[in-house]
Design a protein around this motif. Structure first.
Motif, PDB file in Angstrom:
ATOM      1  N   ASP A 186       1.024  -1.381   0.041  1.00  0.00           N
ATOM      2  CA  ASP A 186      -0.429  -0.020  -0.184  1.00  0.00           C
ATOM      3  C   ASP A 186       1.210   1.480   0.072  1.00  0.00           C
ATOM      4  OD1 ASP A 186      -2.535  -1.378   0.536  1.00  0.00           O
ATOM      5  OD2 ASP A 186      -1.790  -2.207   2.159  1.00  0.00           O
ATOM      6  N   ARG A 187       2.323   1.177   0.598  1.00  0.00           N
ATOM      7  CA  ARG A 187       3.146   2.671   0.652  1.00  0.00           C
ATOM      8  C   ARG A 187       4.327   1.319   0.516  1.00  0.00           C
ATOM      9  NH1 ARG A 187       4.129   5.096   5.235  1.00  0.00           N
ATOM     10  NH2 ARG A 187       2.623   3.572   6.852  1.00  0.00           N
ATOM     11  N   ILE A 188       5.193   2.451  -0.211  1.00  0.00           N
ATOM     12  CA  ILE A 188       6.641   1.974  -0.369  1.00  0.00           C
ATOM     13  C   ILE A 188       7.585   2.549   0.219  1.00  0.00           C
ATOM     14  CG2 ILE A 188       8.344   0.899  -1.961  1.00  0.00           C
ATOM     15  CD1 ILE A 188       5.936   0.579  -4.240  1.00  0.00           C
ATOM     16  N   LEU A 216       6.465   6.287  -1.186  1.00  0.00           N
ATOM     17  CA  LEU A 216       5.661   6.129  -2.434  1.00  0.00           C
ATOM     18  C   LEU A 216       4.238   5.553  -1.815  1.00  0.00           C
ATOM     19  CD1 LEU A 216       8.058   5.288  -5.277  1.00  0.00           C
ATOM     20  CD2 LEU A 216       6.978   7.906  -4.601  1.00  0.00           C
ATOM     21  N   THR A 217       3.185   5.901  -2.664  1.00  0.00           N
ATOM     22  CA  THR A 217       1.750   5.465  -2.510  1.00  0.00           C
ATOM     23  C   THR A 217       1.629   4.349  -4.391  1.00  0.00           C
ATOM     24  OG1 THR A 217       0.980   6.810  -3.714  1.00  0.00           O
ATOM     25  CG2 THR A 217       0.569   7.617  -1.416  1.00  0.00           C
ATOM     26  N   ALA A 218       1.400   3.378  -3.262  1.00  0.00           N
ATOM     27  CA  ALA A 218       0.902   2.440  -4.338  1.00  0.00           C
ATOM     28  C   ALA A 218       0.392   2.714  -6.074  1.00  0.00           C
ATOM     29  CB  ALA A 218       0.227   0.983  -4.335  1.00  0.00           C
ATOM     30  N   GLN A 219      -0.068   4.084  -5.913  1.00  0.00           N
ATOM     31  CA  GLN A 219      -0.655   4.533  -7.149  1.00  0.00           C
ATOM     32  C   GLN A 219       0.599   5.212  -7.366  1.00  0.00           C
ATOM     33  OE1 GLN A 219      -1.988   5.012  -4.172  1.00  0.00           O
ATOM     34  NE2 GLN A 219      -3.697   3.442  -4.663  1.00  0.00           N
ATOM     35  N   GLU A 220       1.759   6.311  -7.167  1.00  0.00           N
ATOM     36  CA  GLU A 220       2.628   6.648  -7.203  1.00  0.00           C
ATOM     37  C   GLU A 220       3.556   5.651  -7.783  1.00  0.00           C
ATOM     38  OE1 GLU A 220       2.615  10.428  -4.566  1.00  0.00           O
ATOM     39  OE2 GLU A 220       3.497   8.746  -4.409  1.00  0.00           O
ATOM     40  N   ALA A 221       3.655   4.782  -7.314  1.00  0.00           N
ATOM     41  CA  ALA A 221       5.350   4.020  -7.521  1.00  0.00           C
ATOM     42  C   ALA A 221       4.962   3.427  -9.000  1.00  0.00           C
ATOM     43  CB  ALA A 221       5.075   2.873  -6.742  1.00  0.00           C
ATOM     44  N   THR A 222       6.636   3.278  -9.425  1.00  0.00           N
ATOM     45  CA  THR A 222       6.964   2.996 -10.962  1.00  0.00           C
ATOM     46  C   THR A 222       8.342   1.761  -9.798  1.00  0.00           C
ATOM     47  OG1 THR A 222       7.924   4.281 -11.705  1.00  0.00           O
ATOM     48  CG2 THR A 222       5.872   4.172 -12.316  1.00  0.00           C
ATOM     49  N   GLU A 223       8.700   1.320 -11.133  1.00  0.00           N
ATOM     50  CA  GLU A 223       9.668   0.824 -11.051  1.00  0.00           C
ATOM     51  C   GLU A 223      11.137   1.763 -11.513  1.00  0.00           C
ATOM     52  OE1 GLU A 223      11.659  -3.743 -12.785  1.00  0.00           O
ATOM     53  OE2 GLU A 223       9.958  -4.685 -12.200  1.00  0.00           O
ATOM     54  N   GLU A 224      10.979   2.774 -12.302  1.00  0.00           N
ATOM     55  CA  GLU A 224      12.130   3.382 -12.695  1.00  0.00           C
ATOM     56  C   GLU A 224      12.086   4.643 -11.140  1.00  0.00           C
ATOM     57  OE1 GLU A 224      12.587   6.851 -16.013  1.00  0.00           O
ATOM     58  OE2 GLU A 224      10.382   6.111 -15.347  1.00  0.00           O
ATOM     59  N   ARG A 225      10.483   5.033 -10.218  1.00  0.00           N
ATOM     60  CA  ARG A 225      10.963   5.346 -10.165  1.00  0.00           C
ATOM     61  C   ARG A 225      11.720   5.281  -7.986  1.00  0.00           C
ATOM     62  NH1 ARG A 225       6.009   9.700  -8.993  1.00  0.00           N
ATOM     63  NH2 ARG A 225       5.756  10.781 -11.162  1.00  0.00           N
ATOM     64  N   ILE A 267      15.518   4.684  -8.975  1.00  0.00           N
ATOM     65  CA  ILE A 267      16.105   6.452  -9.076  1.00  0.00           C
ATOM     66  C   ILE A 267      16.906   6.329  -7.741  1.00  0.00           C
ATOM     67  CG2 ILE A 267      16.409   8.736  -9.259  1.00  0.00           C
ATOM     68  CD1 ILE A 267      14.975   7.656 -11.970  1.00  0.00           C
ATOM     69  N   LEU A 268      15.674   6.063  -6.135  1.00  0.00           N
ATOM     70  CA  LEU A 268      15.883   6.571  -5.497  1.00  0.00           C
ATOM     71  C   LEU A 268      17.027   5.097  -4.066  1.00  0.00           C
ATOM     72  CD1 LEU A 268      12.374   6.750  -3.833  1.00  0.00           C
ATOM     73  CD2 LEU A 268      14.242   8.270  -3.666  1.00  0.00           C
ATOM     74  N   MET A 269      16.475   4.201  -4.968  1.00  0.00           N
ATOM     75  CA  MET A 269      18.285   2.651  -4.693  1.00  0.00           C
ATOM     76  C   MET A 269      18.987   3.127  -4.764  1.00  0.00           C
ATOM     77  SD  MET A 269      15.099  -0.483  -5.385  1.00  0.00           S
ATOM     78  CE  MET A 269      16.298  -1.561  -6.026  1.00  0.00           C
ATOM     79  N   ALA A 270      19.261   4.784  -5.818  1.00  0.00           N
ATOM     80  CA  ALA A 270      20.016   4.678  -6.168  1.00  0.00           C
ATOM     81  C   ALA A 270      20.912   5.823  -5.502  1.00  0.00           C
ATOM     82  CB  ALA A 270      20.513   4.810  -7.702  1.00  0.00           C
ATOM     83  N   GLY A 271      20.221   6.595  -4.464  1.00  0.00           N
ATOM     84  CA  GLY A 271      20.243   7.797  -3.939  1.00  0.00           C
ATOM     85  C   GLY A 271      19.983   8.712  -5.132  1.00  0.00           C
ATOM     86  N   GLY A 272      19.157   8.755  -5.591  1.00  0.00           N
ATOM     87  CA  GLY A 272      18.607   9.756  -6.749  1.00  0.00           C
ATOM     88  C   GLY A 272      17.451  10.779  -5.716  1.00  0.00           C
ATOM     89  N   THR A 273      16.700  11.302  -6.484  1.00  0.00           N
ATOM     90  CA  THR A 273      15.934  12.054  -5.974  1.00  0.00           C
ATOM     91  C   THR A 273      14.636  11.678  -6.282  1.00  0.00           C
ATOM     92  OG1 THR A 273      15.801  13.746  -6.973  1.00  0.00           O
ATOM     93  CG2 THR A 273      17.391  14.300  -4.923  1.00  0.00           C
ATOM     94  N   ILE A 274      12.981  11.631  -6.139  1.00  0.00           N
ATOM     95  CA  ILE A 274      12.743  11.222  -7.080  1.00  0.00           C
ATOM     96  C   ILE A 274      12.015  12.457  -7.936  1.00  0.00           C
ATOM     97  CG2 ILE A 274      10.345  12.973  -5.711  1.00  0.00           C
ATOM     98  CD1 ILE A 274      10.464   9.225  -7.213  1.00  0.00           C
ATOM     99  N   HIS A 275      12.565  13.190  -8.114  1.00  0.00           N
ATOM    100  CA  HIS A 275      11.984  14.548  -9.296  1.00  0.00           C
ATOM    101  C   HIS A 275      12.378  14.566 -10.370  1.00  0.00           C
ATOM    102  CE1 HIS A 275      10.654  16.953  -6.409  1.00  0.00           C
ATOM    103  NE2 HIS A 275      11.532  17.146  -5.548  1.00  0.00           N
ATOM    104  N   GLU A 276      14.368  12.968 -10.413  1.00  0.00           N
ATOM    105  CA  GLU A 276      14.716  12.878 -11.730  1.00  0.00           C
ATOM    106  C   GLU A 276      13.738  11.721 -12.173  1.00  0.00           C
ATOM    107  OE1 GLU A 276      18.464  11.094 -10.877  1.00  0.00           O
ATOM    108  OE2 GLU A 276      18.614  12.948  -9.110  1.00  0.00           O
TER     109      GLU A 276
END
Length: 502
Positions: A465-467, A479-488, A491-500
């Motif tokens: 439901d949330r990640i 991220l909520t379930a609705q916001e989450a994608t593998e790409e997003r 990017i967070l897993m690699a230390g980037g920001t969600i805006h990227e």
């Protein structure tokens, strides 16, 4: 045909692991071998790698029969294997790990410069960049896997067995590896790919062989099949689609407040002010590359590791630095990330492993109620479809996936308000995954709270439901379930920001 396994049968007492199996491999081919846990994949590959001797059948390489009495024989024949759990020395350099057993010498002394040069040439030849001088323990998982592959190629392997090669990789590392396998195949290297990830298998393989109960149920071109057909051949039925019903979250069940665990002297904290809640009727997923604090977080919550700062509440009880039994009594069930180190006793029976944690309700006046124990564990086995010879079978004789199903059944049976599910489907087949996912969703429907820690982004996205994404011991984003994608998430897993991510 480069390799032929003809009518391979392997029996262990009354158990037939492989039953008249045929398997072929062409030069430069990627041939995937898939099937449920206990279907016979690992046994067949152990036979090909010289770790087991077939009861009957034969192996032909370039038309000549092979006798493989040990891995040494397999390596000499040009057959290498990259195991699911890497066999590397963390304190050695990349070059030292790759040339081990065939070290270049300057006189009587190991020539490190020559080793580094050899590894650089090997790396360039096969398009798998590594730093020969880097210490192995400092390498991310993706680089460790490159080292394992280069090690077997350096031994002269023309056939490489890859056992669950993408299990601990990030999506970007998986993408790189699958491209690398195809590139190596174009150079004439042949691969046998053992995997549970059907989408990856279809993408990477030329042909696919499916096993069920020790027999071949299908051999097909990857381009001519799909996940549904492969699933049906693996499990013998259509898989049910999971129904993730809408649930209104209730009160907070887990409350992690600014938890910090210091690293070694001068090192970054293992956990750095981690703060979040999990509510009743909610599955919260924790994503992140292995080694970014997930294990320490699980252990801190479960009472297996002390924290230096912060507070942990479970079901209204302060369990900060409490003993594991105290945390359990507060309402925790725990599916551990390592089923053997934390979740079972391999030398004990299936019955003993299945009843762990349930003994107070299965004893009277200090004596175990054997009949009730057998009844309970038999129910676990039936519900979760655990394949075992008997309740007396030692746990070490179960396949990894069947051991996992037994642990999940045992932990979910506690009926606790809070569940930690750490890598709940690691190394299990698609049928077992379906059963385990449904158990977690059922607990959510019952208004239980689930903390799901997984390296499988598909699993995180399907169930959560949330990640929360962890990076270097911190929560890097939510991220909520609705916001989450593998790409997003990647990017967070690699230390980037969600805006990227856009």
């Amino acid at each position: 045909m480069l390799l032929q396994l003809e009518k391979i049968t392997k029996r262990f007492g009354n158990l037939t692991a492989n039953d008249q199996l045929d398997f072929t491999l062409a030069e430069g081919e990627v041939h995937a071998l898939i099937g449920e846990n206990g279907a016979g994949k690992s046994t067949l590959m152990r036979i090909l790698y010289g770790e087991e001797t077939p009861t009957s059948g034969r192996i032909l390489l370039n038309g000549r029969e092979l006798k493989l009495d040990s891995p040494k024989d397999a390596i000499a024949a040009g057959i290498g294997m990259v195991h699911q759990h890497f066999m590397l020395f963390p304190e050695f350099t990349v070059a030292e790990n790759i040339v081990i057993g065939r070290e270049p010498k300057a006189g009587l002394v190991f020539d490190r410069k020559a080793a580094a040069a050899e590894v650089k040439a090997l790396s360039d030849k096969y398009g798998m960049p590594v730093d020969p001088w880097q210490t192995m323990g400092d390498c991310p998982v993706g680089i460790q896997q490159r080292v394992e592959i280069l090690k077997v190629l350096g031994q002269g392997a023309k056939i490489v067995i890859l056992d669950e090669p993408t299990g601990a990789l990030t999506p970007l590392e998986v993408e790189w590896l699958l491209k690398a396998i195809k590139g190596l195949a174009q150079q004439g290297i042949s691969f046998i790919l053992i995997s549970h990830k059907l989408q990856e298998v279809i993408h990477a393989a030329d042909r696919i062989t499916v096993l069920r109960d020790g027999r071949v149920t299908g051999v097909m071109e990857a381009k001519d099949t799909n996940e549904e057909e492969l699933s049906r051949l693996m499990v013998g039925r259509e898989l049910q689609r999971r129904n993730k019903q809408a649930v209104e979250p209730g009160e907070g069940i887990l409350d992690v407040q600014n938890v910090t665990i210091q690293g070694g002297k001068g090192a970054k904290p293992l956990l750095d002010r981690v703060h979040f809640q999990v509510h009743a009727g909610e599955i919260v997923g924790i994503a992140g590359v292995s080694g970014n604090g997930q294990s320490e977080l699980i252990q801190a919550i479960a009472g297996l590791r002390r924290i230096d700062q912060g507070r942990i509440m479970v079901n209204g009880t302060d369990v900060t630095n409490a003993l594991p039994l105290q945390v359990r009594n507060a309402g925790l069930a725990h599916i551990p990330e390592d089923r053997y180190s934390w979740g079972s006793s391999k030398e004990e029976s299936v019955a003993d492993n299945g009843i762990m944690g349930h003994l107070p309700t299965h004893s009277r006046s200090g004596l175990l109620r054997e009949g009730k124990i057998r009844e309970t564990v038999s129910r676990f086995i039936d519900t979760f479809k655990v394949k075992t010879g008997s309740l007396e079978t030692k746990a070490k004789h179960l396949s990894g996936g069947n051991m996992q199903k037994l642990i999940v059944a045992r932990e979910m049976a506690h009926g606790t308000p809070f569940v930690i599910a750490a890598e709940p489907t690691r190394g299990v087949d698609i049928g077992a995954m379906e059963i385990i996912h449904e158990a977690l969703l059922q607990r959510r429907r019952e208004m239980g709270a689930v903390l799901l820690v997984s390296s499988e982004l598909t699993e995180i996205l399907q169930l959560s439901d949330r990640i929360l994404v962890m990076f270097e011991g911190r929560i890097a984003g939510e991220l909520t379930a609705q916001e989450a994608t593998e790409e997003r998430i990647s990017i967070l897993m690699a230390g980037g920001t969600i805006h990227e991510a856009g």
